[in-house]
Every structure is written in structure tokens, then in C-alpha cells.
Design a protein around this motif. Structure first.
Motif, short mmCIF file in Angstrom:
data_model
loop_
_atom_site.label_atom_id
_atom_site.label_comp_id
_atom_site.label_asym_id
_atom_site.label_seq_id
_atom_site.Cartn_x
_atom_site.Cartn_y
_atom_site.Cartn_z
N SER A 7 8.08 -51.50 -4.78
CA SER A 7 7.69 -52.44 -5.47
C SER A 7 9.05 -52.96 -6.17
O SER A 7 9.16 -54.09 -6.66
CB SER A 7 6.92 -51.07 -6.74
OG SER A 7 7.79 -50.91 -6.71
N SER A 8 10.08 -51.59 -5.35
CA SER A 8 11.44 -52.22 -6.32
C SER A 8 11.90 -53.81 -5.22
O SER A 8 13.03 -54.05 -5.46
CB SER A 8 13.04 -51.66 -6.21
OG SER A 8 12.67 -50.97 -4.71
N GLU A 9 11.72 -53.86 -4.07
CA GLU A 9 11.71 -55.14 -2.86
C GLU A 9 10.89 -56.19 -3.48
O GLU A 9 10.99 -56.94 -2.70
CB GLU A 9 11.88 -54.79 -1.68
CG GLU A 9 12.97 -52.90 -1.21
CD GLU A 9 12.53 -52.38 -0.81
OE1 GLU A 9 10.96 -52.42 0.46
OE2 GLU A 9 13.13 -50.97 -1.45
N GLN A 10 9.78 -55.97 -3.36
CA GLN A 10 8.42 -56.93 -3.39
C GLN A 10 8.02 -56.67 -4.66
O GLN A 10 7.20 -55.76 -4.74
CB GLN A 10 8.24 -56.80 -2.17
CG GLN A 10 8.21 -56.78 -0.87
CD GLN A 10 7.70 -56.35 0.11
OE1 GLN A 10 6.30 -56.33 0.01
NE2 GLN A 10 8.31 -56.27 1.22
N LYS A 11 7.19 -58.31 -5.28
CA LYS A 11 6.58 -57.95 -6.36
C LYS A 11 5.40 -58.05 -5.89
O LYS A 11 4.95 -59.92 -5.46
CB LYS A 11 6.70 -58.53 -7.47
CG LYS A 11 7.93 -58.47 -8.12
CD LYS A 11 8.51 -59.22 -8.94
CE LYS A 11 9.85 -57.93 -9.94
NZ LYS A 11 10.46 -59.49 -10.84
N LYS A 12 3.88 -57.77 -5.03
CA LYS A 12 3.13 -57.72 -4.39
C LYS A 12 2.08 -58.13 -5.72
O LYS A 12 1.83 -57.00 -6.45
CB LYS A 12 2.73 -56.83 -3.82
CG LYS A 12 3.72 -56.55 -2.75
CD LYS A 12 2.50 -55.87 -1.52
CE LYS A 12 3.40 -55.64 -0.89
NZ LYS A 12 2.99 -54.92 1.23
N ILE A 13 0.68 -58.55 -4.70
CA ILE A 13 -0.75 -58.73 -6.38
C ILE A 13 -1.56 -58.79 -4.93
O ILE A 13 -1.33 -59.41 -3.83
CB ILE A 13 -0.56 -60.74 -6.45
CG1 ILE A 13 0.73 -60.97 -7.65
CG2 ILE A 13 -1.82 -61.06 -7.46
CD1 ILE A 13 0.55 -61.93 -8.61
N ARG A 14 -2.38 -57.92 -5.56
CA ARG A 14 -3.46 -57.92 -5.26
C ARG A 14 -4.56 -58.66 -5.07
O ARG A 14 -4.74 -58.62 -6.69
CB ARG A 14 -3.97 -56.94 -3.94
CG ARG A 14 -3.03 -56.15 -3.09
CD ARG A 14 -2.91 -55.07 -2.42
NE ARG A 14 -2.05 -54.03 -1.67
CZ ARG A 14 -2.10 -54.51 -0.52
NH1 ARG A 14 -3.14 -54.87 0.09
NH2 ARG A 14 -1.16 -54.31 0.37
N VAL A 15 -5.32 -59.27 -4.05
CA VAL A 15 -6.52 -59.80 -5.13
C VAL A 15 -7.84 -60.06 -4.26
O VAL A 15 -7.67 -59.93 -2.94
CB VAL A 15 -5.88 -61.85 -5.21
CG1 VAL A 15 -7.42 -62.68 -5.90
CG2 VAL A 15 -5.05 -61.88 -6.18
N ARG A 16 -9.21 -60.65 -5.75
CA ARG A 16 -10.19 -60.15 -4.71
C ARG A 16 -10.71 -60.76 -5.21
O ARG A 16 -10.65 -61.46 -6.60
CB ARG A 16 -11.31 -58.81 -4.70
CG ARG A 16 -12.26 -58.93 -4.27
CD ARG A 16 -13.37 -57.55 -4.71
NE ARG A 16 -12.42 -55.94 -4.16
CZ ARG A 16 -12.34 -54.80 -4.79
NH1 ARG A 16 -13.10 -54.89 -5.89
NH2 ARG A 16 -11.40 -53.61 -4.17
#
Length: 78
Positions: free
Chosen positions: A31-40
């Protein structure tokens, strides 16, 4: 897609007791390197439900506003 911004026409927020958790352990680790969003995305008789999850809730809220959401369901966590 209808023009909507979380700043000029924010969706209403409704707090609910449960939403599925889409974030994985790996998401927390990077999370400190990538701002991920997971979507369904689910289709149902009433239309389309979009479930978004992220360690960075503001990113999901901005995305939902840009998609034209009238309401965002959230849970209190942490």
C-alpha cells in the motif's frame, strides 16, 4: 458517463453494517507503493451494483462520484 465530481455534487453516504472485503493481505503490504482499488461489478434486476474497496477510501469515493453514483454505502472499520 454523466459529469459528476465529489466536490461539486457528492453522492450521499449511507453507513451499513457489512460489505464484502475485497482487499487482500498483499494489498496491505504494497500500500505504500501502490494505491490499489479492487472492484466487483454485478448485474441484477435493478441495474448494476459496483462494489469498490481500497485502503484509500477517498479514491473509491471519487471513482463512484465520477461514475454518477447517487449514493455510496460505507462501513466503519479500523
Amino acid at each position: 458517463m454523466r459529469e459528476n465530481s465529489i466536490f461539486n455534487n457528492p453522492p450521499k453516504t449511507r453507513f451499513v453494517s457489512h460489505l464484502p472485503d475485497l482487499i487482500t493481505e498483499e494489498d496491505y503490504l504494497v500500500s505504500s507503493e501502490q494505491k490499489k482499488i479492487r472492484v466487483r461489478i454485478n448485474l441484477n434486476n435493478e441495474g448494476v451494483d459496483i462494489l469498490g474497496d481500497s485502503i484509500y477510501a477517498y479514491i473509491v469515493e471519487e471513482l463512484m462520484a465520477q461514475l454518477g453514483a447517487d449514493e455510496i454505502e460505507r462501513i466503519l472499520c479500523g
